[in-house]
Design an enzyme around this catalytic site. Structure first.
Site, PDB file in Angstrom:
ATOM      1  N   LYS A 124       0.866  -1.187   0.000  1.00  0.00           N
ATOM      2  CA  LYS A 124       0.000   0.000   0.000  1.00  0.00           C
ATOM      3  C   LYS A 124       0.891   1.221   0.000  1.00  0.00           C
ATOM      4  CE  LYS A 124      -4.485   0.726   0.095  1.00  0.00           C
ATOM      5  NZ  LYS A 124      -5.501  -0.165  -0.491  1.00  0.00           N
TER       6      LYS A 124
HETATM    7  P1  NAD Z   1     -12.966   7.420  -3.256  1.00  0.00           P
HETATM    8  O1  NAD Z   1     -11.986   8.461  -2.887  1.00  0.00           O
HETATM    9  O2  NAD Z   1     -13.345   7.274  -4.688  1.00  0.00           O
HETATM   10  O3  NAD Z   1     -14.315   7.610  -2.416  1.00  0.00           O
HETATM   11  C1  NAD Z   1     -14.366   7.727  -1.028  1.00  0.00           C
HETATM   12  C2  NAD Z   1     -15.738   8.234  -0.683  1.00  0.00           C
HETATM   13  O4  NAD Z   1     -15.899   8.248   0.741  1.00  0.00           O
HETATM   14  C3  NAD Z   1     -16.008   9.674  -1.143  1.00  0.00           C
HETATM   15  O5  NAD Z   1     -17.311   9.731  -1.666  1.00  0.00           O
HETATM   16  C4  NAD Z   1     -15.931  10.490   0.142  1.00  0.00           C
HETATM   17  O6  NAD Z   1     -16.707  11.663   0.081  1.00  0.00           O
HETATM   18  C5  NAD Z   1     -16.495   9.489   1.119  1.00  0.00           C
HETATM   19  N1  NAD Z   1     -16.190   9.763   2.510  1.00  0.00           N
HETATM   20  C6  NAD Z   1     -15.034  10.163   3.078  1.00  0.00           C
HETATM   21  N2  NAD Z   1     -15.184  10.305   4.393  1.00  0.00           N
HETATM   22  C7  NAD Z   1     -16.471   9.980   4.676  1.00  0.00           C
HETATM   23  C8  NAD Z   1     -17.241   9.912   5.853  1.00  0.00           C
HETATM   24  N3  NAD Z   1     -16.716  10.204   7.043  1.00  0.00           N
HETATM   25  N4  NAD Z   1     -18.519   9.522   5.759  1.00  0.00           N
HETATM   26  C9  NAD Z   1     -19.065   9.219   4.569  1.00  0.00           C
HETATM   27  N5  NAD Z   1     -18.389   9.256   3.424  1.00  0.00           N
HETATM   28  C10 NAD Z   1     -17.112   9.631   3.478  1.00  0.00           C
HETATM   29  O7  NAD Z   1     -12.392   6.040  -2.679  1.00  0.00           O
HETATM   30  P2  NAD Z   1     -12.752   4.565  -3.137  1.00  0.00           P
HETATM   31  O8  NAD Z   1     -11.744   4.138  -4.128  1.00  0.00           O
HETATM   32  O9  NAD Z   1     -14.206   4.468  -3.447  1.00  0.00           O
HETATM   33  O10 NAD Z   1     -12.425   3.758  -1.794  1.00  0.00           O
HETATM   34  C11 NAD Z   1     -13.377   3.641  -0.722  1.00  0.00           C
HETATM   35  C12 NAD Z   1     -12.954   2.514   0.197  1.00  0.00           C
HETATM   36  O11 NAD Z   1     -12.866   1.299  -0.540  1.00  0.00           O
HETATM   37  C13 NAD Z   1     -11.576   2.691   0.839  1.00  0.00           C
HETATM   38  O12 NAD Z   1     -11.587   2.130   2.114  1.00  0.00           O
HETATM   39  C14 NAD Z   1     -10.661   1.891  -0.079  1.00  0.00           C
HETATM   40  O13 NAD Z   1      -9.480   1.485   0.584  1.00  0.00           O
HETATM   41  C15 NAD Z   1     -11.578   0.735  -0.400  1.00  0.00           C
HETATM   42  N6  NAD Z   1     -11.229   0.013  -1.627  1.00  0.00           N
HETATM   43  C16 NAD Z   1     -11.163   0.653  -2.819  1.00  0.00           C
HETATM   44  C17 NAD Z   1     -10.858  -0.073  -3.970  1.00  0.00           C
HETATM   45  C18 NAD Z   1     -10.833   0.552  -5.340  1.00  0.00           C
HETATM   46  O14 NAD Z   1     -10.710  -0.173  -6.319  1.00  0.00           O
HETATM   47  N7  NAD Z   1     -10.993   1.860  -5.473  1.00  0.00           N
HETATM   48  C19 NAD Z   1     -10.608  -1.454  -3.879  1.00  0.00           C
HETATM   49  C20 NAD Z   1     -10.709  -2.081  -2.634  1.00  0.00           C
HETATM   50  C21 NAD Z   1     -11.033  -1.330  -1.516  1.00  0.00           C
END
Ligand code: NAD
Length: 434
Positions: A124
């Site tokens: 990461k």
């Molecule tokens: P992103 O940046 O696209 O979206 C994150 C979202 O969370 C945004 O809409 C933001 O406004 C919202 N957010 C932030 N703080 C918040 C809060 N306190 N309450 C409610 N909403 C809040 O990120 P992402 O890629 O969608 O990742 C989201 C999660 O999924 C993370 O934990 C990431 O590690 C995990 N993840 C992502 C992927 C991927 O392919 N992008 C894969 C596996 C896991």
């Protein structure tokens, strides 16, 4: 592990958390690892090794801002374990990024890749910054400098970054270009989640959210709940949350609540996801959305629904709110959204929890497909990609479910145990160097 600690008592060493990595997320992931390792009486030496990352790099990056000032940003790249293959994991841009959190997420990636049978270890990376406060030019300079700083650690056979919170396909394109400039030729396999025109894969952008919904449908089948009689609440409306919400709706599951970092929206009759998406795209916030009632994030998490999908940050379901959640099922779209204490409460309450290492593995599964396509220089059709994703993720789910039922243990423990067993086999087969 120091020789002195080893001599003076392994038990003490098992409890030690090196201060470098000490963070709430690290402690949570560690407690899941310890819990499963203890249950299978894991070889103590392998256990001690898995509790710590293999490599961790901290970098400081002076960046010229548009104003002419120079700010120094801090970044990290952690590789947790490479016994199964090159390491793989996202890059996060967020003000809360720190070494302990990045190390925890790297450990999670090792377990995830092992669980779903990918030939990868976990890594990461991240930069402590608020990407919303940076101009596109500043973001590009920061990304290129970060790539240069971590250049010795990354590469298609070594460690392959991908998008995570605060990063996207554009950031991946800059990483790919910076790395390729250093090599002198195009190296598409150095990152995944990049634009299609430079070697990205069809289906990658939607893969994590799509995988979350494939798992949701399997859980409903297992519990005998009809999709059309279910409701869902999704926390986070970024890459994972927005795609999951869209596919839930097309699977006949009514999405009644959504949130982003600014606020939550709720509509008992179901939200129109296409409408919410265009609202968010135009205004970059859910605040003021007219076809739903405004609700704070805390209340949204506790509102009644069949399926709750945390898809934002870690540590959202805690000891404080776990007793008040009003759902039957939790699908962990985010990484580490549930604290150790909360997990115990959810188990006692009989809430069916699909852990992050299984629920959000769709992203790394299609990242694997992207990497394979880049290395082979032969690209697949989207239908083929989605079918292969479905096969891998539902097979991993079925295996974990059968194990969970036969041993009468929660899905998290069942998934962790499967992941650790494959890792332990690899460590034992490779032996100890030197
Ligand atoms: P992103 O940046 O696209 O979206 C994150 C979202 O969370 C945004 O809409 C933001 O406004 C919202 N957010 C932030 N703080 C918040 C809060 N306190 N309450 C409610 N909403 C809040 O990120 P992402 O890629 O969608 O990742 C989201 C999660 O999924 C993370 O934990 C990431 O590690 C995990 N993840 C992502 C992927 C991927 O392919 N992008 C894969 C596996 C896991």
């Amino acid at each position: 592990m120091s020789y002195e600690l080893w001599v003076n008592g392994k038990e003490k060493n098992m409890q030690a958390v090196p201060t470098e990595f000490d963070s709430p997320t690290y402690l949570d992931v560690l407690s899941q690892l310890d819990n499963a390792a203890e249950w299978i009486c894991l070889d103590r030496n392998i256990w001690n090794r898995l509790r710590l990352p293999q490599r961790a790099l901290c970098v400081s990056m002076p960046i010229k801002m548009d104003s002419g000032d120079v700010y120094v940003f801090q970044g990290f790249r952690v590789q947790h374990d490479s016994s199964l293959g090159p390491t793989k994991g996202g890059v996060r841009y967020h003000p809360g990024v720190n070494l302990g959190e990045v190390a925890a997420l790297a450990m999670n990636m090792t377990l995830k890749c092992s669980l779903v049978g990918l030939p990868y270890g976990g890594a990461k990376g991240g930069i402590r910054c608020n990407p919303k406060d940076l101009s596109k030019k500043e973001l590009q300079r920061l990304t290129r400098r970060y790539t240069t700083e971590i250049y010795p650690l990354i590469g298609p056979d070594h460690d392959i970054p991908a998008p995570d919170v605060g990063t996207n396909y554009e950031v991946m394109a800059w990483i790919m270009d910076t790395y390729s400039q250093q090599r002198g030729y195009a190296v598409p396999g150095v990152v995944t989640g990049k634009p299609i025109c430079i070697g990205g894969s069809l289906g990658r952008e939607e893969a994590t959210g799509r995988g979350v919904v494939y798992i949701t449908l399997e859980v409903l089948k297992h519990l005998g709940i009809k999709a059309e009689e279910s409701t869902a609440i999704v926390q986070g409306f970024g890459n994972v949350g927005s795609v999951a919400a869209r596919f839930l709706t097309s699977s006949n599951i009514k999405v009644t609540g959504l949130s982003d970092s600014t606020c939550g929206i709720y509509n008992n009759n179901g939200l129109d996801i296409a409408d919410v998406t265009s609202y968010k795209k135009a205004r970059h916030t859910l605040e003021g959305y007219p076809n739903g009632e405004m609700i704070d994030n805390k209340t949204l998490l506790e509102s009644e629904c069949t399926i709750l999908i945390p898809a934002a940050l870690s540590g959202q379901i805690t000891e404080e709110n776990a007793g008040r959640l009003n759902c039957k099922v939790i699908i962990e779209g985010a990484n580490s959204p549930t604290t150790k204490e909360a997990d115990g409460i959810l188990n006692e309450r009989g809430i069916f929890v699909v852990p992050d290492i299984l629920a959000n593995s769709g992203g790394v599964i299609v990242s694997y497909f992207e990497w394979v396509q880049d290395l082979q220089k032969y690209f697949w059709k989207e239908k083929e990609i989605n079918e292969r994703l479905h096969e891998i993720i539902t097979t991993a789910f079925d295996k974990a479910l059968k194990f969970s039922v036969s041993e009468n243990i929660p899905m998290r423990k069942a998934s962790m145990v499967s992941a650790i067993k494959r890792l332990a086999d690899a460590h034992l087969a490779r032996g100890l160097y030197p």
